[in-house]
Design an enzyme around this catalytic site. Sequence first.
Site, PDB file in Angstrom:
ATOM      1  N   CYS A  19     -17.640   6.087  33.540  1.00 60.74           N
ATOM      2  CA  CYS A  19     -16.973   4.807  33.325  1.00 60.74           C
ATOM      3  C   CYS A  19     -15.455   4.986  33.328  1.00 60.74           C
ATOM      4  CB  CYS A  19     -17.447   4.214  32.000  1.00 60.74           C
ATOM      5  SG  CYS A  19     -16.515   2.764  31.512  1.00 60.74           S
ATOM      6  N   CYS A  64     -13.855   4.266  29.866  1.00 62.41           N
ATOM      7  CA  CYS A  64     -14.129   5.351  28.915  1.00 62.41           C
ATOM      8  C   CYS A  64     -13.177   6.514  29.196  1.00 62.41           C
ATOM      9  CB  CYS A  64     -15.571   5.841  29.027  1.00 62.41           C
ATOM     10  SG  CYS A  64     -16.786   4.797  28.180  1.00 62.41           S
ATOM     11  N   ASP A  72      -2.604  -3.443  32.513  1.00 63.15           N
ATOM     12  CA  ASP A  72      -3.394  -3.564  33.740  1.00 63.15           C
ATOM     13  C   ASP A  72      -2.589  -2.978  34.907  1.00 63.15           C
ATOM     14  OD1 ASP A  72      -5.948  -5.656  34.608  1.00 63.15           O
ATOM     15  OD2 ASP A  72      -4.661  -4.837  36.194  1.00 63.15           O
ATOM     16  N   HIS A 114     -18.691   2.544  24.497  1.00 59.39           N
ATOM     17  CA  HIS A 114     -19.018   1.994  25.812  1.00 59.39           C
ATOM     18  C   HIS A 114     -20.020   0.852  25.680  1.00 59.39           C
ATOM     19  CE1 HIS A 114     -19.588   1.665  30.106  1.00 59.39           C
ATOM     20  NE2 HIS A 114     -20.869   1.490  29.828  1.00 59.39           N
ATOM     21  N   ASN A 167     -14.197 -11.372  31.492  1.00 57.85           N
ATOM     22  CA  ASN A 167     -15.161 -11.560  32.568  1.00 57.85           C
ATOM     23  C   ASN A 167     -16.442 -10.813  32.202  1.00 57.85           C
ATOM     24  OD1 ASN A 167     -13.295 -13.011  34.148  1.00 57.85           O
ATOM     25  ND2 ASN A 167     -12.361 -11.112  34.854  1.00 57.85           N
ATOM     26  N   HIS A 213     -13.878  -5.600  28.241  1.00 58.65           N
ATOM     27  CA  HIS A 213     -12.427  -5.625  28.026  1.00 58.65           C
ATOM     28  C   HIS A 213     -11.951  -7.052  27.880  1.00 58.65           C
ATOM     29  CE1 HIS A 213     -13.292  -5.427  32.364  1.00 58.65           C
ATOM     30  NE2 HIS A 213     -12.254  -6.237  32.538  1.00 58.65           N
ATOM     31  N   HIS A 241      -8.769  -9.237  28.653  1.00 55.14           N
ATOM     32  CA  HIS A 241      -7.455  -9.319  29.305  1.00 55.14           C
ATOM     33  C   HIS A 241      -6.551 -10.134  28.384  1.00 55.14           C
ATOM     34  CE1 HIS A 241      -8.684  -8.189  33.522  1.00 55.14           C
ATOM     35  NE2 HIS A 241      -9.866  -8.632  33.094  1.00 55.14           N
TER      36      HIS A 241
HETATM   37  P1  AMP Z   1     -12.360  -7.334  35.503  1.00 54.47           P
HETATM   38  O1  AMP Z   1     -12.306  -7.989  36.849  1.00 54.47           O
HETATM   39  O2  AMP Z   1     -12.322  -8.298  34.364  1.00 54.47           O
HETATM   40  O3  AMP Z   1     -13.465  -6.306  35.407  1.00 54.47           O
HETATM   41  O4  AMP Z   1     -10.965  -6.567  35.365  1.00 54.47           O
HETATM   42  C1  AMP Z   1     -10.769  -5.226  35.709  1.00 54.47           C
HETATM   43  C2  AMP Z   1      -9.286  -4.996  35.637  1.00 54.47           C
HETATM   44  O5  AMP Z   1      -9.062  -3.598  35.581  1.00 54.47           O
HETATM   45  C3  AMP Z   1      -8.500  -5.518  36.831  1.00 54.47           C
HETATM   46  O6  AMP Z   1      -7.544  -6.488  36.389  1.00 54.47           O
HETATM   47  C4  AMP Z   1      -7.835  -4.265  37.399  1.00 54.47           C
HETATM   48  O7  AMP Z   1      -6.528  -4.506  37.857  1.00 54.47           O
HETATM   49  C5  AMP Z   1      -7.849  -3.324  36.212  1.00 54.47           C
HETATM   50  N1  AMP Z   1      -7.837  -1.905  36.512  1.00 54.47           N
HETATM   51  C6  AMP Z   1      -8.625  -1.257  37.404  1.00 54.47           C
HETATM   52  N2  AMP Z   1      -8.345   0.060  37.391  1.00 54.47           N
HETATM   53  C7  AMP Z   1      -7.373   0.248  36.450  1.00 54.47           C
HETATM   54  C8  AMP Z   1      -6.657   1.397  35.969  1.00 54.47           C
HETATM   55  N3  AMP Z   1      -6.895   2.622  36.431  1.00 54.47           N
HETATM   56  N4  AMP Z   1      -5.719   1.191  35.011  1.00 54.47           N
HETATM   57  C9  AMP Z   1      -5.462  -0.034  34.542  1.00 54.47           C
HETATM   58  N5  AMP Z   1      -6.107  -1.150  34.946  1.00 54.47           N
HETATM   59  C10 AMP Z   1      -7.044  -1.013  35.898  1.00 54.47           C
HETATM   60 ZN    ZN Z   2     -17.070   2.816  29.318  1.00 53.62          ZN
END
Ligand code: AMP
Ligand code: ZN
Length: 116
Positions: free
Chosen positions: A5, A8, A31, A47, A87, A100, A102
């Site tokens: 993950c 994680c 983000d 997790h 989401n 998570h 946002h």
């Molecule tokens: P979701 O669509 O709600 O699952 O959001 C996932 C979020 O994770 C997106 O806004 C991505 O820009 C963000 N994301 C993906 N990889 C990383 C990373 N390595 N570091 C920080 N944010 C990330």
């Molecule tokens: Zn996880």
Amino acid sequence: MSDNCLFCKIARGDIPSKKVYEDEEVFAFHDINPVAPVHFMLIPKLHLSSLLEAEVEHAALLGKMLLLAPKLAREQGLESGFRTVINSGKGGGQEVFHLHIHIIGGGNIPPMVKRS
Ligand code: AMP
Ligand code: ZN
């Protein structure tokens, strides 16, 4: 904790992130692809794939996260308010399957749903 993950790994420090906050139960980081001047995510270290997997035993952890969100938002300069987005599942547009929140703000935050 799940080996495969992304979040994680970020919470463990195995993948670098721009950390906003950490304690024994939660981790917050910016983000990588922000949609507003301030955009960070608050995650449990535990997790949990999404809200769809949350149970009553997670109530205290989820409550803690919701109460922490405005504190961290203020610390990031979002004095006038912020948007939270969670989401949940493919049907909710979730892309990373570790729960998570946002936290988004700054600049001009449009209405979330466009009405004609
Ligand atoms: P979701 O669509 O709600 O699952 O959001 C996932 C979020 O994770 C997106 O806004 C991505 O820009 C963000 N994301 C993906 N990889 C990383 C990373 N390595 N570091 C920080 N944010 C990330
Ligand atoms: Zn996880």
